[in-house]
Design an enzyme around this catalytic site. Structure first.
Site, PDB file in Angstrom:
ATOM      1  N   GLU A 147      21.184 -52.295  -9.554  1.00  0.00           N
ATOM      2  CA  GLU A 147      19.862 -52.221  -8.931  1.00  0.00           C
ATOM      3  C   GLU A 147      19.678 -53.327  -7.899  1.00  0.00           C
ATOM      4  OE1 GLU A 147      17.979 -49.742  -9.277  1.00  0.00           O
ATOM      5  OE2 GLU A 147      18.357 -48.869 -11.243  1.00  0.00           O
ATOM      6  N   ASP A 294      25.947 -40.135 -10.299  1.00  0.00           N
ATOM      7  CA  ASP A 294      25.448 -39.679  -8.995  1.00  0.00           C
ATOM      8  C   ASP A 294      25.967 -40.423  -7.758  1.00  0.00           C
ATOM      9  OD1 ASP A 294      23.968 -41.872  -9.877  1.00  0.00           O
ATOM     10  OD2 ASP A 294      22.005 -40.955  -9.668  1.00  0.00           O
ATOM     11  N   GLU A 388      11.841 -35.499 -15.539  1.00  0.00           N
ATOM     12  CA  GLU A 388      13.082 -36.286 -15.599  1.00  0.00           C
ATOM     13  C   GLU A 388      14.253 -35.463 -16.111  1.00  0.00           C
ATOM     14  OE1 GLU A 388      13.309 -38.676 -13.611  1.00  0.00           O
ATOM     15  OE2 GLU A 388      13.740 -40.379 -14.904  1.00  0.00           O
ATOM     16  N   GLU A 406      14.608 -38.216  -4.736  1.00  0.00           N
ATOM     17  CA  GLU A 406      15.829 -37.445  -4.465  1.00  0.00           C
ATOM     18  C   GLU A 406      15.559 -36.061  -3.894  1.00  0.00           C
ATOM     19  OE1 GLU A 406      15.420 -39.385  -7.025  1.00  0.00           O
ATOM     20  OE2 GLU A 406      17.174 -40.702  -7.086  1.00  0.00           O
ATOM     21  N   THR A 492      22.205 -45.306  -0.837  1.00  0.00           N
ATOM     22  CA  THR A 492      21.584 -44.517  -1.899  1.00  0.00           C
ATOM     23  C   THR A 492      20.114 -44.863  -2.074  1.00  0.00           C
ATOM     24  OG1 THR A 492      21.904 -43.690  -4.146  1.00  0.00           O
ATOM     25  CG2 THR A 492      22.170 -46.083  -3.825  1.00  0.00           C
TER      26      THR A 492
HETATM   27  C1  DMJ Z   1      17.124 -44.938  -6.439  1.00  0.00           C
HETATM   28  O1  DMJ Z   1      16.947 -46.258  -6.808  1.00  0.00           O
HETATM   29  C2  DMJ Z   1      18.490 -44.697  -5.921  1.00  0.00           C
HETATM   30  O2  DMJ Z   1      18.463 -43.550  -5.161  1.00  0.00           O
HETATM   31  C3  DMJ Z   1      19.521 -44.565  -6.998  1.00  0.00           C
HETATM   32  O3  DMJ Z   1      20.788 -44.228  -6.535  1.00  0.00           O
HETATM   33  C4  DMJ Z   1      19.129 -43.590  -8.055  1.00  0.00           C
HETATM   34  N1  DMJ Z   1      17.808 -43.147  -7.894  1.00  0.00           N
HETATM   35  C5  DMJ Z   1      16.798 -44.083  -7.624  1.00  0.00           C
HETATM   36  C6  DMJ Z   1      15.468 -43.409  -7.428  1.00  0.00           C
HETATM   37  O4  DMJ Z   1      15.286 -42.313  -8.216  1.00  0.00           O
END
Ligand code: DMJ
EC number: 3.2.1.113
Length: 915
Positions: A147, A294, A388, A406, A492
């Site tokens: 994160e 993912d 979720e 997303e 991401t």
């Molecule tokens: C984000 O912090 C990023 O996209 C991460 O890769 C996974 N998803 C969260 C938000 O849902």
């Protein structure tokens, strides 16, 4: 099974040794061309309407960002219900999800480049100054490496990328001297000790001040990490290396990726969800494209685009081929076992996989992207947001929704690729739902439960980093943005990194890889794209024609268990395997089949393993279905107007709000407040909803006392200060062991934090009206019309801020009063504590959708026996005494499972031995 490559809309290979610039340019061309060729299909949206929607997005961003800056900054995140900052250690712990908070003003940093995309250059300049003066990266806090990388390092680098762009333009940021980059470098060095493992995979957590392992670090003992956690570093780390010339970052991220690649399951080419960072063994061998994996796939493809390194593309293509072969079951994406990829590992999907259609666009595989996106959109239309997790028959599996971006991300990329105005309409719906259901006076609140419409006191930083960017870009024309977005790649977390990094400081790109790169046979990757000619075979209705057959896929769906059936065995005339839902213990043939399972053939073993999974799922599903779902308390009076919805626990007695219309009334505190004796203020509660404090006597006794005083409903408020449905499992209030038929009014339970929102509102506004229901209702249009535009200086902010922050973690069972903890009145947990781990955790199971559990109603006529079974259980349960433990009704399945324990162990051993 998916088409495994067949039927994809893209056929020409990208030259396998193409420089990045060609790929990036091709991608950009693909998107631009597609947009401009659109001539027919869904009604086009006028420029005016797009501008209007773009402006709406700007206003929404201001509402979210403005409230964060005013009421939460310098805290990491805004708590939009109580209108204050979330400071780690000062709020009850939410588990892993708190690991994103490092006391480094997370939301500010995550919002930096959004400000520039949204043309808020002046605000960007101010925000950068604030980061430079206020943010400390040296806190004694244990944070998630993943994160911190995607949100903070990515945020700083995105900010730096756009700061230097602006500086070059000559108007803004003229004073800027790479200060954000220096901070990013400082943070990069702080993260490096996490990589001190034999594998090169990073520890999942690090102490910003003390690193790893030292006693003060309070970390460094973990053995496992998620694949996405270890495989989502390369963009930020390579950018840091290439911006600064310090090669070490890119080297470390490459080494971690190399290790994951080495460890892929060689026959399926899939990776598991979690891996041991010391041994490299897969800890969780299920594999999908959502939670836990993912962005590993995302970064392989994007690393190729950003860095122009072919090995990343070939790895991505190898995995992609496996995903399309095993996981993709259009329009579904279902987790499988890495060693037995024909075996589904779950019967539900998580919301994180909604990014995948966007990634498929980048790859150029548009058909499955359109299909999955359409399926997701239908789930959203049903529940307003993407829960979720949801089952293969589109029931809610995990009801929370933390405003994830997303789906908006995929909508943006699909619009860019197809130019189909349908996707603009989708974006419009997202905006409307956010404003209607998530907007609260002090920001936007996550949905605690999409079924009830209740809120959670959180607004994650990714909502600002990603959601507003994608929504704004969806409606923007090129000239609406002050720079060329196609010169950048999205991380991401939607942070922007310039593509020119590809040719800067390239020295590290080929060295220090741990694995020998083996040239792969890539003849199967003929559809490698982007390629505009094949994507849109001269048919502007292409996207629409793919969506059409899926139009009612969600509404028409019947509950079903495992989707995948080995078609080949049917084709060869073999008997279909016994499914758990069909099993009857009295059927000798079934018992005979059971005996055979796990015996000689691997087919039987596979059937047995699946059968057990289904049994376990069926059993837990039945148990869940026998619990009452949570309820909603919605504050409908001025100035809330239904915007604040609190999650409430139901009672096993009194009026059942799911069967009857909601109860609406003004609230009044009862005297005595615990409601344990005849009320001394009946005139105050008469015709109102009485507020009563938990404790001192049975819930039912309180209900009788307020009912006798003339109350039309009751809300029991927890006496454990600081308790909240955000952090404690909700429960249902049990009766007192006596007949409770005399209790006619509805009773709901609120934890202390949610209760104090009502109490505080009474202090501020005196007259507070609430609605008790099973699902939040749309806001009263009349009241909406009366409403003045919300001013940030409104005194309600001050009042909300005065709410005492909860400081202790609450153990519900321990915290119960002795009377309520008696065997007959023991609260039944409704659901496990809900914690989110964006990257690593699987959603825990929750109650199924109450409306959907009532059998086939609303479904088409072709539903299977399972539907009827559920229907019967639901009806019987409603007739039963409230004091009966509902879990007991699953007994027959439980006892079958008990008899099967040995077999389960055997199957598990076989699974460990890789079958
Ligand atoms: C984000 O912090 C990023 O996209 C991460 O890769 C996974 N998803 C969260 C938000 O849902």
């Amino acid at each position: 099974m998916s088409e495994a490559g067949g039927g994809r809309g893209c056929g020409s290979p990208v030259p396998q040794r193409a420089p990045w610039s060609l790929v990036a340019t091709t991608a950009a061309l693909c998107l631009v061309t597609a947009t401009s060729v659109w001539t027919a299909g869904a009604a086009p949206m006028s420029r005016e309407e797009r501008q209007k929607l773009g402006n709406q997005v700007l206003e929404m961003f201001d509402h979210a960002y403005g409230n964060y800056m005013e009421h939460a900054y310098p805290a990491d995140e805004l708590m939009p219900l109580t209108c204050r900052g979330r400071v780690r250690g000062q709020e009850p712990s939410r588990g892993d999800v708190d690991d994103a908070l490092g006391k480094f003003s997370l939301t500010l940093i995550d919002s930096l480049d959004t400000l520039v995309v949204l043309n808020k250059t002046k605000e960007f300049e101010d925000a950068v100054r604030k980061v430079l003066t206020d943010v400390n990266l040296d806190n004694d806090v244990v944070v998630s490496v993943f994160e911190t990388n995607i949100r903070v390092l990515g945020g700083l680098l995105g900010g730096h990328s756009l700061a230097i762009m602006l500086k070059e333009k000559g108007e803004y940021m003229q004073w800027y001297n790479d200060e954000l980059l220096q901070m990013a470098k400082q943070l990069g060095y702080k993260l490096l000790p996490a990589f001190n493992t034999t594998s090169g995979l990073p520890y999942p957590r690090i102490n910003l001040k003390f690193g790893i392992r030292k006693p003060e670090a309070r970390t460094g003992t973990e053995t496992d990490t998620c694949t996405a956690c270890a495989g989502t570093l390369i963009l930020e780390f390579a950018a840091l290396s290439r911006f600064t010339g310090a090669t070490i970052f890119e080297e470390y991220a490459r080494k971690a990726l190399d290790f994951l690649w080495e460890k892929r399951q060689r026959s399926s080419n899939l990776v598991g969800v979690t891996i041991n960072i010391h041994t490299g063994d897969w800890v969780r061998k299920d594999s999908g494209v959502g939670a836990g994996i993912d962005s590993y796939y995302e970064y392989l493809l994007k690393a190729y685009v950003l860095l122009g390194d072919d090995s990343f593309l070939e790895r991505f293509n190898t995995h992609y081929d496996a995903i399309m072969r095993y996981i993709s079951q259009p329009p579904l994406l279902l987790d499988v076992h890495i060693h037995k990829p024909m075996l589904n590992a779950r019967t539900w999907m998580d919301a994180l996989l909604a990014f995948f259609p966007g990634l498929q666009v980048l790859k150029g595989d548009i058909r499955p992207a359109i299909e999955t996106h359409e399926m997701l959109y239908q789930v959203i239309k049903k529940h307003n947001f993407l829960p979720e997790a949801f089952t293969t028959d589109f029931r809610v599996h995990w009801a929370q929704h933390p405003l994830r971006p997303e789906f908006a991300e995929s909508t943006y990329f699909l619009y860019k690729a197809t130019g189909d105005p349908y996707y603009l309409e989708v974006g419009k719906t997202l905006i409307e739902n956010l404003n209607k259901y998530a907007r609260v006076p002090c920001g936007f609140a996550a949905m605690k439960d999409v079924r009830t419409g209740s809120h959670e006191d959180r607004m994650d930083s990714f909502f600002l980093a990603e959601m507003f960017k994608y929504l704004y870009l969806l409606f923007a024309d090129k000239e609406d943005i002050i720079f060329d977005i196609e010169d950048y790649i999205f991380t991401t977390e939607a942070h922007l990194l310039p593509l020119w990094l590809s040719t800067t400081n390239q020295s590290i790109s080929k060295k220090n890889t741990t694995s020998e790169y083996v040239e792969l046979d890539d003849s199967n990757f003929d559809w490698t794209c982007p390629n505009t000619q094949i994507l849109f075979p001269n048919d502007p209705l292409y996207a629409q024609s793919i969506r059409e057959p899926l139009k009612n896929v969600v509404d028409k769906s019947c509950p079903r268990g495992i989707i995948r059936v080995r078609e080949e065995s049917f084709r060869s005339g073999a008997k279909p395997p016994l499914r758990a839902r069909d099993f009857m213990a009295t059927n000798p043939e079934h018992l005979e089949i059971l005996k055979k399972m796990g015996a000689a053939s691997s087919v039987d073993a596979e059937d047995g393993l699946r059968f057990m999974q289904e049994m376990i799922e069926l059993s837990s599903q039945q148990q869940k279905e026998q619990q009452l779902p949570p309820r909603a308390v919605q504050i409908v009076s001025h100035p809330f107007f239904g915007r604040v919805v609190l999650t409430a626990g139901p009672a096993q007695f009194g009026l059942d709000l799911s069967k009857h219309k909601e109860t609406r009334g003004f609230v009044a505190s009862s005297k005595p407040y615990n409601g344990c004796s005849e009320l001394t203020n009946p005139e105050a509660v008469m015709g109102k909803i009485a507020l009563i404090q938990r404790g001192q006597c049975m819930f039912a006794e309180k209900a009788r006392n307020i009912q006798n005083a003339g109350a039309i409903g009751g809300i029991v408020i927890d006496d454990n200060e600081g308790s909240s449905s955000d952090t404690a499992p909700l429960f249902q209030m049990a009766g007192d062991g006596k007949d409770t038929d005399d209790i006619k009014i509805p009773m709901l339970f609120l934890f202390s934090k949610e209760g104090s929102i009502i109490l505080d509102a009474i202090r501020e506004y005196e007259e507070v009206e609430v609605l008790l229901s099973d699902k939040a209702k749309d806001r009263d249009p009349e009241m909406e019309n009366e409403e003045q535009p919300f001013s940030e200086n409104d005194s309600q902010y001050q009042s909300a801020e005065q709410l005492a922050p909860g400081s202790q973690e609450v153990d519900l069972v321990d915290g119960e009063s002795p009377e309520e903890n008696s065997p007959n009145s023991h609260p039944e947990p409704l659901s496990p504590a809900a914690t989110d781990n964006a990257a690593g955790a699987s959603p825990s199971e929750q109650n199924s959708d109450p409306t959907e559990n009532q059998g086939p109603a609303g479904l088409d006529g072709e539903c299977t026996d399972l539907d009827n079974q559920v229907q019967e259980q639901s009806e019987t349960e409603e007739d039963s005494s409230p004091n009966v433990s509902w879990g007991k009704k699953a007994q027959p399945i439980d006892s079958i499972l008990a008899d099967w324990n040995e077999d389960i162990e055997a199957f598990e051993m076989m699974e460990k031995g890789e079958l």
